[in-house]
Write a protein that holds these residues in place. Structure first.
Motif, PDB file in Angstrom:
ATOM      1  N   GLU A 192       0.832  -1.205   0.000  1.00  0.00           N
ATOM      2  CA  GLU A 192       0.000   0.000   0.000  1.00  0.00           C
ATOM      3  C   GLU A 192       0.867   1.256   0.000  1.00  0.00           C
ATOM      4  O   GLU A 192       0.627   2.198  -0.777  1.00  0.00           O
ATOM      5  CB  GLU A 192      -0.908   0.005   1.233  1.00  0.00           C
ATOM      6  CG  GLU A 192      -1.685   1.300   1.413  1.00  0.00           C
ATOM      7  CD  GLU A 192      -2.342   1.400   2.783  1.00  0.00           C
ATOM      8  OE1 GLU A 192      -2.876   2.497   3.090  1.00  0.00           O
ATOM      9  OE2 GLU A 192      -2.312   0.419   3.560  1.00  0.00           O
ATOM     10  N   ARG A 193       1.859   1.293   0.851  1.00  0.00           N
ATOM     11  CA  ARG A 193       2.724   2.470   0.957  1.00  0.00           C
ATOM     12  C   ARG A 193       3.444   2.732  -0.374  1.00  0.00           C
ATOM     13  O   ARG A 193       3.534   3.878  -0.835  1.00  0.00           O
ATOM     14  CB  ARG A 193       3.739   2.279   2.081  1.00  0.00           C
ATOM     15  CG  ARG A 193       4.638   3.496   2.306  1.00  0.00           C
ATOM     16  CD  ARG A 193       5.668   3.196   3.393  1.00  0.00           C
ATOM     17  NE  ARG A 193       5.019   2.928   4.659  1.00  0.00           N
ATOM     18  CZ  ARG A 193       4.655   3.853   5.524  1.00  0.00           C
ATOM     19  NH1 ARG A 193       4.866   5.130   5.245  1.00  0.00           N
ATOM     20  NH2 ARG A 193       4.086   3.519   6.664  1.00  0.00           N
ATOM     21  N   GLU A 194       3.949   1.667  -0.986  1.00  0.00           N
ATOM     22  CA  GLU A 194       4.691   1.830  -2.241  1.00  0.00           C
ATOM     23  C   GLU A 194       3.801   2.347  -3.366  1.00  0.00           C
ATOM     24  O   GLU A 194       4.182   3.266  -4.104  1.00  0.00           O
ATOM     25  CB  GLU A 194       5.318   0.494  -2.654  1.00  0.00           C
ATOM     26  CG  GLU A 194       6.501   0.084  -1.788  1.00  0.00           C
ATOM     27  CD  GLU A 194       6.957  -1.334  -2.052  1.00  0.00           C
ATOM     28  OE1 GLU A 194       8.139  -1.632  -1.801  1.00  0.00           O
ATOM     29  OE2 GLU A 194       6.123  -2.166  -2.505  1.00  0.00           O
ATOM     30  N   VAL A 195       2.608   1.789  -3.509  1.00  0.00           N
ATOM     31  CA  VAL A 195       1.767   2.204  -4.623  1.00  0.00           C
ATOM     32  C   VAL A 195       1.209   3.605  -4.422  1.00  0.00           C
ATOM     33  O   VAL A 195       1.057   4.374  -5.380  1.00  0.00           O
ATOM     34  CB  VAL A 195       0.633   1.182  -4.874  1.00  0.00           C
ATOM     35  CG1 VAL A 195      -0.457   1.272  -3.822  1.00  0.00           C
ATOM     36  CG2 VAL A 195       0.044   1.390  -6.266  1.00  0.00           C
ATOM     37  N   MET A 196       0.921   3.987  -3.187  1.00  0.00           N
ATOM     38  CA  MET A 196       0.430   5.334  -2.946  1.00  0.00           C
ATOM     39  C   MET A 196       1.538   6.382  -3.124  1.00  0.00           C
ATOM     40  O   MET A 196       1.260   7.529  -3.470  1.00  0.00           O
ATOM     41  CB  MET A 196      -0.177   5.438  -1.550  1.00  0.00           C
ATOM     42  CG  MET A 196      -1.500   4.685  -1.398  1.00  0.00           C
ATOM     43  SD  MET A 196      -2.873   5.393  -2.408  1.00  0.00           S
ATOM     44  CE  MET A 196      -2.809   4.381  -3.915  1.00  0.00           C
ATOM     45  N   GLU A 197       2.771   5.991  -2.938  1.00  0.00           N
ATOM     46  CA  GLU A 197       3.884   6.895  -3.234  1.00  0.00           C
ATOM     47  C   GLU A 197       4.032   7.052  -4.751  1.00  0.00           C
ATOM     48  O   GLU A 197       4.226   8.172  -5.252  1.00  0.00           O
ATOM     49  CB  GLU A 197       5.183   6.345  -2.629  1.00  0.00           C
ATOM     50  CG  GLU A 197       6.383   7.270  -2.768  1.00  0.00           C
ATOM     51  CD  GLU A 197       6.220   8.580  -2.026  1.00  0.00           C
ATOM     52  OE1 GLU A 197       6.800   9.593  -2.498  1.00  0.00           O
ATOM     53  OE2 GLU A 197       5.524   8.610  -0.988  1.00  0.00           O
ATOM     54  N   ILE A 198       3.901   5.953  -5.480  1.00  0.00           N
ATOM     55  CA  ILE A 198       3.969   5.997  -6.938  1.00  0.00           C
ATOM     56  C   ILE A 198       2.830   6.827  -7.506  1.00  0.00           C
ATOM     57  O   ILE A 198       2.999   7.581  -8.477  1.00  0.00           O
ATOM     58  CB  ILE A 198       3.923   4.560  -7.499  1.00  0.00           C
ATOM     59  CG1 ILE A 198       5.248   3.843  -7.229  1.00  0.00           C
ATOM     60  CG2 ILE A 198       3.603   4.557  -8.997  1.00  0.00           C
ATOM     61  CD1 ILE A 198       5.220   2.369  -7.509  1.00  0.00           C
TER      62      ILE A 198
END
Length: 243
Positions: free
Chosen positions: A194-200
């Protein structure tokens, strides 16, 4: 994801610039609470620039090596995506006969529910409770009334890609859709958090940009993300233009 990894190539593109993108650009930085888009979301058309972008995308497709050209083209049913696919394929010799555009509603844009067409100011002023709930839950799991969360989007995309395994094993697929579809496909294919995709997601997806994965023998490996190099010379909208 086994269904995705059974493909040889997976290429995603966002639709060309739409009149909805222009409407949101026009009110950016103002006190407007609505973008003022008259059509329902499914009927928002391409702008003139969007049509030019779609044609340029088609010329990029035509220049691909034969072993990279799509064997299956699937589009969101929304007008701006479907027209992008049709205009692009018209630039590829005989593509209209060989590759009809298949429509799949699971590639539609993320549904906004009661927040549809509102600016950030509009959401805060009209639905302050929803704005607070969004901040509390985070973008990934927040579902506006009548709409979808990003997690909901992941669920319908898992279904879509599982079906591709049966429909096009070893195939080269082009999907024409929306920015949220591109982002969440990356989430699924690359097994992000979740953290990675929301940063992307903070980086806007360019209209008619290209994102690609290629099978490397063990699964789909990223080739490019949000690539707009083929659009050099075509005027593109502000990166703030969503929808």
């Amino acid at each position: 994801m086994a269904g995705v990894n059974a493909l040889q190539w997976l290429t995603l593109t966002r639709h060309g610039e739409s009149t909805g993108n222009l409407a949101f650009q026009a009110v950016d930085g103002t006190d407007a609470e609505e973008a003022g888009i008259p059509e329902r979301d499914a009927d928002v058309p391409l702008s003139d620039t969007g049509r030019a972008q779609a044609a340029t995308l088609g010329r990029w497709l035509a220049a691909l090596p034969d072993d990279e050209r799509p064997t299956l083209v699937v589009s969101s049913p929304y007008l701006r995506a479907f027209d992008t696919a049709q205009i692009a394929l018209a630039q590829v010799a005989d593509a209209s006969e060989i590759l009809p555009v298949r429509v799949d509603e699971r590639l539609r844009d993320r549904e906004q529910g009661i927040l549809q067409g509102l600016t950030a100011r509009g959401v805060q002023n009209r639905y302050p409770g929803e704005a607070d709930r969004l901040r509390r839950l985070g973008k990934f799991y927040y579902r506006p009334p009548g709409g979808e969360s990003w997690a909901d989007l992941a669920l319908r995309l898992r279904s879509f890609y599982r079906d591709l395994q049966a429909d096009a094993p070893g195939g080269r697929v082009l999907a024409v859709a929306h920015d949220a579809i591109v982002v969440m496909t990356r989430y699924l294919v690359e097994e992000l958090t979740e953290r990675e995709v929301m940063e992307i997601e903070k980086e806007p997806i360019g209209n008619a940009s290209v994102t690609r994965w290629r099978h490397d023998g063990s699964g789909l490996a990223p080739v490019c993300y949000n690539d707009c190099a083929h659009l050099a010379g075509v005027v593109r909208p502000s990166p703030k233009a969503r929808r």
